[in-house]
Design a protein around this motif. Structure first.
Motif, PDB file in Angstrom:
ATOM      1  N   PHE A 125       0.830  -1.202   0.000  1.00 34.06           N
ATOM      2  CA  PHE A 125       0.000   0.000   0.000  1.00 34.06           C
ATOM      3  C   PHE A 125       0.870   1.259   0.000  1.00 34.06           C
ATOM      4  O   PHE A 125       0.646   2.196  -0.775  1.00 34.06           O
ATOM      5  CB  PHE A 125      -0.906  -0.039   1.234  1.00 34.06           C
ATOM      6  CG  PHE A 125      -1.687   1.209   1.500  1.00 34.06           C
ATOM      7  CD1 PHE A 125      -2.871   1.471   0.841  1.00 34.06           C
ATOM      8  CD2 PHE A 125      -1.254   2.130   2.446  1.00 34.06           C
ATOM      9  CE1 PHE A 125      -3.602   2.620   1.097  1.00 34.06           C
ATOM     10  CE2 PHE A 125      -1.975   3.280   2.725  1.00 34.06           C
ATOM     11  CZ  PHE A 125      -3.151   3.524   2.040  1.00 34.06           C
ATOM     12  N   VAL A 360      -2.976  -1.659  -7.234  1.00 33.76           N
ATOM     13  CA  VAL A 360      -3.246  -0.253  -6.908  1.00 33.76           C
ATOM     14  C   VAL A 360      -2.802   0.662  -8.042  1.00 33.76           C
ATOM     15  O   VAL A 360      -3.552   1.554  -8.468  1.00 33.76           O
ATOM     16  CB  VAL A 360      -2.549   0.152  -5.589  1.00 33.76           C
ATOM     17  CG1 VAL A 360      -2.647   1.669  -5.389  1.00 33.76           C
ATOM     18  CG2 VAL A 360      -3.169  -0.556  -4.399  1.00 33.76           C
ATOM     19  N   LEU A 366      -7.122   2.230  -4.363  1.00 33.81           N
ATOM     20  CA  LEU A 366      -6.457   1.688  -3.184  1.00 33.81           C
ATOM     21  C   LEU A 366      -7.226   0.510  -2.605  1.00 33.81           C
ATOM     22  O   LEU A 366      -6.634  -0.464  -2.136  1.00 33.81           O
ATOM     23  CB  LEU A 366      -6.306   2.788  -2.130  1.00 33.81           C
ATOM     24  CG  LEU A 366      -5.498   4.011  -2.567  1.00 33.81           C
ATOM     25  CD1 LEU A 366      -5.575   5.100  -1.514  1.00 33.81           C
ATOM     26  CD2 LEU A 366      -4.059   3.624  -2.799  1.00 33.81           C
ATOM     27  N   GLY A 369      -6.582  -2.764  -4.481  1.00 36.37           N
ATOM     28  CA  GLY A 369      -5.244  -3.281  -4.214  1.00 36.37           C
ATOM     29  C   GLY A 369      -5.138  -3.927  -2.850  1.00 36.37           C
ATOM     30  O   GLY A 369      -4.570  -5.019  -2.709  1.00 36.37           O
TER      31      GLY A 369
END
Length: 494
Positions: A125, A360, A366, A369
């Motif tokens: 992330f 992502v 986001l 992902g």
């Protein structure tokens, strides 16, 4: 009540650093908020008012001191169809409902779901966000003159070299000021903040969105509000964890969940779009010396001061100066150690991290992902646990009793291996299943035990289960069917 000690710790322990960091963040928020407004297809003031409102309110009620929350691209892209089909007031109504949902999520302790997000997913992330932050600067670096590249290079030089002289003033703030002075008084022709969109000249005011209070309205905005709330909380809680790691301090995730909801709820009444935590601005804040709620408050208040009072001056800030700051954020956010760790970490962890990054960056979503990373983590974990299962068979001296000693975890992923461990065609009078070192976790495991017992009974063997733990015994007692009438028929049906 708020004690004097906590007031000092959360607000006044670092006033100078927090104020300066807040100023830097406010400057960096302006082009971001305008850009997100353009993505959503609304007037720039919608994003700017949202950034002011969310930052100020989360400073007061959020759970992560020093974290910056404002209007974000993750929320902006979700509301484009809503605005296009129904208009701006429906956006405000959806933002209000988004806040209500997040407040409810706080009371339901949905923040605890973050415990199931692995470190590999968080690393992916972070790396994906760093890449997206850098990619977001590319439009400002294409089709421009050499002056832009020179100013970006100069800004980066100031950002990284100025701290060698002194750390009393955040180097990103110095870079913005120096490059702005050079651009204005040197007559350097580069893109400015004013080129991004017109800045508002009035304060936001409280109003009720002009939408009918009907079931139809709820049907229109609820799907958007649910998605906005989920994505906003996901990004906020992940960012809170990252700021926890950056500052070596903990934070109240439940309070943060409620705080995000309260901020979005009131922002809808102030003419702002929904938002959440911003990792880029949060990193700027921390690296510029901000650490308490004061820095977040200053960023919001100073943002409003900049756009309403100093609008004409702010509009002349050269974009290369802010691009340099965001490139610094991108470099500082990326986990460079994760590249080295590809060689030493388990391959499953590396796959999870890389998959999160790829999804992502490819989708620029986001939530997708992180969801992909969590699913992969779960699959790898289940695969690992199911292999941590052994069966040791032993035959009695008279050849009439077979004992199976089980070790490990029996659950949906290991049930087939559990059943396959037994020899149902062996001719014995008695079978003992010793599960003293094993545990049954779910109804799939209980179903597997039923199947084993009933198959042995069908072959004429007596079956005894030994060593069930209290938890396993409770599960077996509630859901097992091997002692019920008609159990054989039930097994045959399956």
């Amino acid at each position: 009540m708020l004690s004097i000690a906590s007031l000092r710790r959360e607000w006044l322990s670092n006033p100078r650093g927090d104020i300066l960091a807040g100023i830097v963040v406010a400057l960096a928020l302006i082009p971001e908020a305008i850009g997100f407004s353009i993505i959503a297809g609304v007037d720039p003031k919608v994003g700017l008012y949202a950034s002011f409102s969310i930052a100020v309110i989360t400073a007061l009620v959020g759970g992560r001191p020093g974290m910056i929350s404002a209007a974000t691209a993750a929320i902006a892209v979700l509301v484009v169809p809503l605005i296009k089909d129904h208009g701006l007031d429906y956006l405000f109504a959806a933002t209000i409902l988004m806040g209500v949902i997040q407040i409810i999520a706080g009371f339901l302790r949905l923040d605890l779901l973050m415990q199931y997000v692995s470190r590999s997913v968080i690393t992916g992330f972070v790396n994906a966000l760093a890449i997206l932050i850098f990619m977001a600067q590319l439009p400002q670096l294409t089709g421009v003159g050499w002056e832009t590249y020179a100013m970006v290079a100069g800004g980066l030089a100031i950002i990284y070299l100025f701290p060698l002289l002194t750390k009393a003033v955040p180097s990103p703030l110095v870079a913005i000021v120096v490059l702005t002075v050079l651009a204005i008084y040197g007559g350097i022709q580069v893109n400015t903040v004013g080129d991004m969109g017109e800045l508002p000249s009035a304060l936001p005011f409280f109003f009720i969105p002009d939408v009918p209070l009907t079931w139809e309205t709820l049907q229109i905005i609820l799907p958007y509000s649910l998605t906005m709330a989920a994505v906003g909380l996901l990004e906020s809680l992940l960012t809170a964890q990252i700021v926890d790691d950056l500052t070596d301090t903990g934070s109240d995730k439940r309070r943060e969940t409620k705080g995000q909801g309260i901020a979005n709820f009131f922002t809808g009444f102030l003419g702002g779009m929904g938002g959440c935590a911003m990792i880029g601005q949060s990193v700027i804040n921390v690296k510029s010396g901000g650490s308490t709620r004061l820095s977040t408050m200053v960023s919001g208040v100073f943002l409003l001061f900049l756009i309403v009072v100093l609008g004409p001056l702010v509009s002349r800030i050269p974009m290369p100066s802010l691009v340099a700051v965001m490139i610094m954020v991108s470099i500082g956010t990326f986990s460079w150690s994760s590249i080295r760790n590809l060689r030493v970490h388990p391959w499953q962890s590396s796959v999870v991290m890389l998959a999160t990054v790829v999804v992502v960056v490819t989708t620029q979503d986001l939530a997708q992902g992180v969801l992909a990373g969590v699913i992969l983590s779960g699959l790898f974990f289940a695969s690992k646990v199911q292999r941590m299962f052994t069966v040791i068979p032993a035959l009695s001296s008279d050849g009439r009793t077979r004992t199976y000693t089980m070790t490990g975890e029996v659950f949906f992923a290991s049930t087939d291996r559990f059943v396959a461990a037994f020899d149902f065609k062996e001719v014995v009078d008695r079978v003992v299943i010793d599960v003293s070192n094993a545990r049954f976790w779910d109804i799939s495991a209980v179903g597997g035990l039923d199947k084993v017992i009933l198959k042995f009974r069908r072959e004429g063997a007596e079956v005894e289960v030994l060593g069930l733990s209290d938890a396993s015994a409770t599960l077996v007692e509630r859901f097992a069917i091997h002692d019920n009438s008609g159990a054989e028929a039930s097994l045959a049906a399956h």
